[in-house]
Design a protein around this motif. Structure first.
Motif, PDB file in Angstrom:
ATOM      1  N   ILE A  90       0.836  -1.202   0.000  1.00  0.00           N
ATOM      2  CA  ILE A  90       0.000   0.000   0.000  1.00  0.00           C
ATOM      3  C   ILE A  90       0.871   1.252   0.000  1.00  0.00           C
ATOM      4  O   ILE A  90       1.812   1.377   0.784  1.00  0.00           O
ATOM      5  N   THR A  91       0.550   2.180  -0.898  1.00  0.00           N
ATOM      6  CA  THR A  91       1.296   3.439  -1.004  1.00  0.00           C
ATOM      7  C   THR A  91       0.611   4.583  -0.267  1.00  0.00           C
ATOM      8  O   THR A  91       1.273   5.533   0.151  1.00  0.00           O
ATOM      9  N   ALA A  92      -0.724   4.503  -0.157  1.00  0.00           N
ATOM     10  CA  ALA A  92      -1.476   5.614   0.435  1.00  0.00           C
ATOM     11  C   ALA A  92      -2.794   5.111   0.992  1.00  0.00           C
ATOM     12  O   ALA A  92      -3.370   4.151   0.471  1.00  0.00           O
ATOM     13  N   ILE A  93      -3.260   5.770   2.031  1.00  0.00           N
ATOM     14  CA  ILE A  93      -4.593   5.540   2.574  1.00  0.00           C
ATOM     15  C   ILE A  93      -5.448   6.730   2.150  1.00  0.00           C
ATOM     16  O   ILE A  93      -5.158   7.871   2.511  1.00  0.00           O
ATOM     17  N   THR A  94      -6.468   6.468   1.363  1.00  0.00           N
ATOM     18  CA  THR A  94      -7.325   7.559   0.909  1.00  0.00           C
ATOM     19  C   THR A  94      -8.619   7.594   1.714  1.00  0.00           C
ATOM     20  O   THR A  94      -9.049   6.584   2.270  1.00  0.00           O
ATOM     21  N   VAL A  95      -9.205   8.771   1.750  1.00  0.00           N
ATOM     22  CA  VAL A  95     -10.560   8.942   2.294  1.00  0.00           C
ATOM     23  C   VAL A  95     -11.434   9.233   1.085  1.00  0.00           C
ATOM     24  O   VAL A  95     -11.405  10.331   0.534  1.00  0.00           O
ATOM     25  N   GLN A  96     -12.163   8.238   0.639  1.00  0.00           N
ATOM     26  CA  GLN A  96     -12.966   8.406  -0.575  1.00  0.00           C
ATOM     27  C   GLN A  96     -14.144   7.452  -0.570  1.00  0.00           C
ATOM     28  O   GLN A  96     -14.210   6.504   0.212  1.00  0.00           O
ATOM     29  N   ASN A  97     -15.080   7.746  -1.458  1.00  0.00           N
ATOM     30  CA  ASN A  97     -16.209   6.855  -1.720  1.00  0.00           C
ATOM     31  C   ASN A  97     -16.628   7.049  -3.167  1.00  0.00           C
ATOM     32  O   ASN A  97     -15.862   7.618  -3.956  1.00  0.00           O
TER      33      ASN A  97
END
Length: 272
Positions: A39-46
């Protein structure tokens, strides 16, 4: 003992499950591969868009990749969201000693909702370090325009861009024509010669994660031993199936996901 092809996905996480690492795992699994991840990034999305991106420290990205390589016999690598200069360099350095492993790169730069997902320095790092290590890159028209420094809008533009990018980075380029107008969609591959992949457009808003899914499917078929052109043809056929299967899927209130397991159709809204 039978071992499925192990595909390492290096990408960001999507908590809504439609794109990124989550989409990669689904696509790889649906096609008979074994999905490993870094994993490169944790996003906050939907399905409505990306609100926030939290990048992991580059050393953590490197350590994840090395942990997989030190234990698993990886057949192919798929790279998605990188985002930052140092993360691109970290990935490149982790892969440089494994030139035997084919790399499929989806150069994620802008989310569907318009949010920028790659820093300018990161894009330069892609040019310098990562693209020359890849077997194939799969940009959409906007991403191809950024990499080329020139707008790509038509099929003729796609052909010229594919040649120019191939000459610059010594990597095959599959330019995706999903944003072109018309009932027929055409993707253009140049790997020293042209190959075209066309299919009818399926009218649906459920296209969240299609770029992630396609690149993961290509990596899976490459990992199975398919030559690149046939791997893309098989992956495109899979994409037609997952888009059609998810065309009326009611997940979220924005641009919904595709259905990665077309042989097991979800209930349609009127059947629920």
């Amino acid at each position: 003992m039978n071992t499925p092809p192990i595909i390492l996905s290096i990408a960001g996480s999507d908590p809504s499950g439609g794109a990124g690492i989550q989409a990669d795992i689904k696509a790889i699994s649906a096609l008979g591969g074994y999905a490993a991840t870094a994993i490169t990034a944790i996003t906050v999305q939907n399905t409505r868009g990306v609100a926030k991106v939290n990048y992991l420290p580059p050393v953590v990205v490197t350590e994840q990749i090395k942990a997989v390589f030190n234990d698993l016999d990886v057949a192919a690598v798929k790279i998605g969201m990188t985002g930052q200069y140092d993360i691109v360099k970290a990935i490149s350095y982790a892969l440089i000693k494994r030139k035997d492993i084919p790399v499929v790169f989806d150069p994620v730069m802008v989310a569907t909702g318009g949010r920028k997902l790659a820093e300018n320095k990161a894009i330069e790092a892609l040019r310098l370090f990562l693209l020359p290590q890849c077997k194939v890159a799969t940009p959409n028209l906007l991403e191809a325009s950024v990499l080329l420094g020139k707008e790509v809008r038509t099929t003729d533009d796609m052909k010229q861009a594919a040649i120019a990018l191939w000459q610059q980075f010594h990597c095959a380029f599959l330019l995706k024509g999903g944003h072109l107008e018309g009932d027929e969609m055409v993707d253009v591959l140049f790997d020293g010669q042209f190959h075209y992949f066309s299919c009818p457009r399926i009218e649906t808003k459920n296209l969240h994660g299609t770029g992630c899914t396609l690149s993961s499917a290509i990596a899976t078929y490459v990992g199975k031993g398919y030559e690149l052109v046939e791997a893309i043809a098989q992956a495109k056929e899979y994409m037609n199936q997952v888009i059609a299967a998810g065309a009326h899927l009611a997940v979220g209130h924005g641009n919904g996901p595709v259905w990665h397991f077309p042989e097991s159709h979800p209930l349609q809204p009127e059947q629920a």
